[in-house]
Design a protein around this motif. Structure first.
Motif, PDB file in Angstrom:
ATOM      1  N   UNK A 102       0.836  -1.209   0.000  1.00 47.20           N
ATOM      2  CA  UNK A 102       0.000   0.000   0.000  1.00 47.20           C
ATOM      3  C   UNK A 102       0.865   1.252   0.000  1.00 47.20           C
ATOM      4  N   UNK A 335      -5.447 -11.046  -2.864  1.00 46.32           N
ATOM      5  CA  UNK A 335      -6.338 -10.000  -2.369  1.00 46.32           C
ATOM      6  C   UNK A 335      -6.781  -9.083  -3.517  1.00 46.32           C
TER       7      UNK A 335
ATOM      8  N   UNK B 223      -6.093   1.014   6.178  1.00 42.81           N
ATOM      9  CA  UNK B 223      -5.410   0.318   5.083  1.00 42.81           C
ATOM     10  C   UNK B 223      -6.326  -0.051   3.911  1.00 42.81           C
ATOM     11  N   UNK B 225      -8.859  -2.345   4.647  1.00 48.25           N
ATOM     12  CA  UNK B 225      -9.279  -3.697   5.047  1.00 48.25           C
ATOM     13  C   UNK B 225     -10.797  -3.847   5.065  1.00 48.25           C
ATOM     14  N   UNK B 230      -7.574  -6.485   1.669  1.00 47.57           N
ATOM     15  CA  UNK B 230      -7.567  -5.108   1.177  1.00 47.57           C
ATOM     16  C   UNK B 230      -8.454  -5.045  -0.065  1.00 47.57           C
ATOM     17  N   UNK B 233      -6.857   0.320  -2.012  1.00 46.22           N
ATOM     18  CA  UNK B 233      -5.595   0.698  -1.365  1.00 46.22           C
ATOM     19  C   UNK B 233      -5.732   1.924  -0.462  1.00 46.22           C
ATOM     20  N   UNK B 234      -5.494   1.746   0.815  1.00 45.71           N
ATOM     21  CA  UNK B 234      -5.558   2.837   1.785  1.00 45.71           C
ATOM     22  C   UNK B 234      -4.233   3.037   2.471  1.00 45.71           C
ATOM     23  N   UNK B 235      -4.297   3.621   3.660  1.00 42.24           N
ATOM     24  CA  UNK B 235      -3.089   3.914   4.426  1.00 42.24           C
ATOM     25  C   UNK B 235      -3.412   3.692   5.909  1.00 42.24           C
ATOM     26  N   UNK B 236      -2.494   4.064   6.781  1.00 41.44           N
ATOM     27  CA  UNK B 236      -2.811   4.052   8.200  1.00 41.44           C
ATOM     28  C   UNK B 236      -3.037   5.485   8.626  1.00 41.44           C
TER      29      UNK B 236
END
Lengths: 388, 388
Positions: A102, A335, B223, B225, B230, B233-236
Motif C-alpha cells: 500500500x 487480495x 489500510x 481492510x 484489502x 488501497x488505503x493507508x494508516x
C-alpha cells in the motif's frame, strides 16, 4: 486473517499489548504541559530518537534515526524520498502485511509481487535477482524486502545486492524493532504499533547509516517545509510528544520485556520439541546476518507450520476458546486490491507457491507477555492432538 | 512564514497551545491500560467521535463523523475516497496552508491554483465557476475550498455549486472546528492539531451528512481492510486512543476555551476600533452561511491587513519582542513545489493578485489564551504607531 470468537471473548487471546503503566508515563504529561509542546519535533521526541539511535548503533556502525506517526507513513515518506519516477515498479514479497504494498501505491509507484523463500519465508536477494532477470522489459526500480514476523533480513547481503544490481533497497522491518540491524546505506522501517514487541501505541521509525535519506524523509514528514516554503511535496507524518514519551518508558522496560518474551518463546520451543516432524515453529532455526545484537533475538509472533491442514488446528483451538491468527494471509496476490499487480513467480506459473502452501499449513498461536506457562502447555496439547 | 526571534524567546508569543491539564487526562490513561487498547478504533475513540457528531449536528441536520491521525491524513483519504482518475485536476485556493494542495498531490491528483475573494479571503463558488469556465480543455474534477484562518465557508452555497456544476466539493476547514458547519453531502475536514483553537495534539476529523463518504474514508484509514483483505488501497490514518481521550477532555472545556477566546477577540476589536482606516481585522466583518451555531463564532487566528506595508509593523513588533506570523504566506503559487501547477487567475495575468497583496499587507498577531488584556493593549499600541 484474525480468528473471531463465535460468541464472545477468547479465553486465551492471540495477542495482548504490553505497554507501560500510566504511572510511568504521567511525569511526561507534566513535562509536555510545562513545555506546551505536543507535536512537531518536540524535546521528548528528540530524546526518544537519540535513544533509538544509540540502541541501533551496533558494531561501531553509527546510524541516523527519525520518528514518524506510523510505520506505514514512514514507509511512504521514505519511498517518496527515493524520488523514483511516477509508476515505477517496486518489488515486494506477496507474504507481508499489506501496508508494504500500500505504501508503494500511495507513493505513486506500482507494486510487483514476488514469491518467498520456503525456508526463511522472505523475499531474498536471490529471489530478487531472479525477478530482475524475469521482469524483462518491466524494469524493477526498487526492492522492499520484508522481515516477516520480526525475523530480520540479512542486511549485508542486501547491501551487496544493491551494489551488484544498482537497484535501491528499502527494508520493511515493521515487526523487528530493535532486532533488525539498520543498513549502512539501506533505510530500515520499524513499526512501534501497540501490537508489536516494542509497542508505544502508534508510531514508526526509520534508521540508516546514511543521514541524507533520513533527513529527506524527516523533511517530507513535515509537509516538505524548508525555510517556511514547500520544496518537495510531503505529508504530515510526524510522531507526537506523547508517543515519544511512551517510547522512552518502553526503552527503560526493554530488557524486562525481552526477558519475558524469551521465556515464553523457549517454553513454546520446549513443548513442541518432541514433535518437530509435525509442527515447525517459524523462526526457530535461528537468525541470519541481519540481527542487530544487544537484544534478545526472537520473532514478534509465534507461527507454526504443520504437516496436516492448518484448519484442523484452528478448529481444535476454537473448541477450547484459544484464538489463532493467520498473519499476513491471504497473500497479497490473492487480495482484491492487488489482483492486477504484476507477479514474478516461479517459471511460467505466476505467484507464489510458497505463500499458497502457508495458506493451508500455517497459523499464529497466542504469544504475549500475559500468557502463563500453563497456558502454553494447554495450547500445545490442543495443537499436538490436532496434528496427529 | 513564522517570525523567528533574532536571539532568544519572544516576550509575547504569537501562539501558545491550550491543552488539558495532565490531571484531566490521567483517568483515561488508566482506562486505556485496563482495556489494553491503544489504537485501531478503540472505545475512547468511539465516544469521542460520537460526541463530535452530536456537537456538529445542528439545525436538525444529522452528520456522520470519523477521526483520523491528522487533518492532512484525513484530507488524503477523503480525496482518495472520491475515486477521481489519476492525475485529475483539483482546484484549491493559492492562499491556504500547503497541506491542502499536498493532500491533492499525495492522492495522485494535480492541484490547480485559484485566486481568492478580496473581502472573504476565500475561494468562493463564484471564483470556482469562473475557473471552470476559464479552464477550457483542462477539466476540473473537484474543488477544495478552504475556511481560511478558521473563517467558515458558506457550505449551502457550495452545495448549490455542486448541484449546478456536477463538480464534487470537499471543504478544508482545518482551523474551523467546530465553527464550520458540515455539508449535507459535502465532506468537511477539520484539524485538531495542538495549535488549533480546539487542539488535542495531533488529529483530524471528517464530517458529512452522507454516511457513505465517511465510511469509505474510515475504511481507507485502516489500510482498506474489509473482512481481513484489502479491497481498496488505503493507508494508516487512524486516531489513537490517547488523542481521543484528550479530545473528550477538550470537549468538556470547550465553552470555557471559547469564552476566553471571545474575550480576547473582543479586546482586539476594541483596541483597533478607532483605526479601521489603517488596520482591518480579518474575519471581523462577521460570518457567512457556514457557521455551525451553538459555538462562539471567532476565527482561529488574529490577522490584520494594513494600509502601510506590513514589514513596518513586523519590524516594530520585533523591536518589542512581539512575535508575528505570516500565516499561509507566501501563497502557494510562489512556492517552489507548486510552481508548475496550473494557475487560473484573473484574465490573462495568471495568479493571484489578492494573495500577492496580502503578502505585502497582512500578518498574524499574538492570539492565544494566555495573553492578558495588557498584552493586547501593548501589541495594539506598537501596531498602531507603526501604521501612522
Amino acid at each position: 486473517m484474525i480468528q473471531k470468537h463465535p460468541t464472545g471473548e477468547w479465553r486465551i487471546k492471540c495477542l495482548v499489548p504490553d505497554l507501560p503503566s500510566p504511572e510511568a508515563v504521567i511525569p511526561y504529561l507534566y513535562e509536555m504541559s510545562d513545555n506546551r509542546w505536543y507535536a512537531n519535533f518536540g524535546p521528548i521526541n528528540g530524546r526518544f530518537e537519540e535513544a533509538c539511535k544509540k540502541l541501533l548503533t551496533t558494531d561501531g556502525q553509527t546510524c541516523f534515526v527519525s520518528s514518524f506517526s506510523s510505520a506505514t507513513a514512514a514507509m511512504e515518506v521514505v519511498l517518496v524520498a527515493k524520488g523514483l519516477e511516477r509508476g515505477a515498479k517496486v518489488l515486494v514479497p506477496s507474504l507481508t502485511f499489506p501496508a508494504t504494498a500500500l505504501a508503494v501505491i500511495r507513493s505513486g509507484y506500482e507494486p510487483v509481487l514476488s514469491d518467498i523463500d520456503p525456508d526463511s519465508y522472505q523475499l531474498t536477494p536471490e529471489i530478487a535477482k531472479a525477478c530482475l532477470a524475469k521482469s524483462g522489459g518491466e524494469d524493477i526500480a526498487a526492492v522492499v524486502p520484508v522481515a516477516p514476523y520480526g525475523i530480520p533480513v540479512d542486511i549485508d547481503a542486501w547491501e551487496d545486492f544493491q551494489v551488484a544490481t544498482g537497484v535501491p533497497v528499502l527494508v520493511d522491518a515493521a515487526a523487528a524493532f530493535p532486532v533488525q540491524k539498520p543498513g549502512r546505506t539501506i533505510p530500515v522501517v520499524y513499526s512501534l504499533h501497540a501490537t508489536k514487541p516494542f509497542g508505544i501505541g502508534e508510531g514508526g521509525l526509520v534508521a540508516c547509516g546514511e543521514p541524507a535519506v533520513i533527513e529527506k524523509a524527516r523533511l517530507l514528514s513535515n509537509f516538505g517545509f524548508e525555510h517556511y516554503e514547500i520544496v518537495t511535496p510531503g505529508s504530515n507524518a510526524k510522531m507526537g510528544e506523547y508517543y515519544a514519551a511512551v517510547g522512552l518508558v518502553q526503552l527503560a522496560r526493554r530488557e524486562e520485556l525481552e526477558a519475558r518474551r524469551a521465556h515464553l518463546w523457549q517454553k513454546y520451543c520446549d513443548v513442541f520439541a518432541g514433535a518437530s516432524d509435525k509442527v515447525h515453529i517459524i523462526g526457530s532455526a535461528g537468525y541470519s546476518g541481519g540481527y542487530s545484537g544487544g537484544t534478545v533475538a526472537i520473532p514478534a509472533n509465534l507461527l507454526i507450520e504443520t504437516k496436516v491442514p492448518i484448519q484442523k488446528v484452528v478448529d481444535a483451538c476454537i473448541t477450547k476458546s484459544i484464538q489463532t491468527r493467520h498473519w499476513y494471509l491471504p497473500p497479497l496476490h490473492s487480495q482484491q486490491a492487488f489482483a492486477s499487480c504484476l507477479q514474478l513467480g516461479d517459471g511460467e506459473k505466476g505467484l507464489p507457491l510458497v505463500a499458497d502452501r502457508l495458506m493451508q499449513h500455517m497459523t499464529g498461536l497466542p504469544f504475549h507477555n500475559f500468557l502463563s506457562d500453563d497456558d502454553i502447555e494447554e495450547v500445545a496439547a490442543v495443537v499436538l492432538k490436532a496434528t496427529i
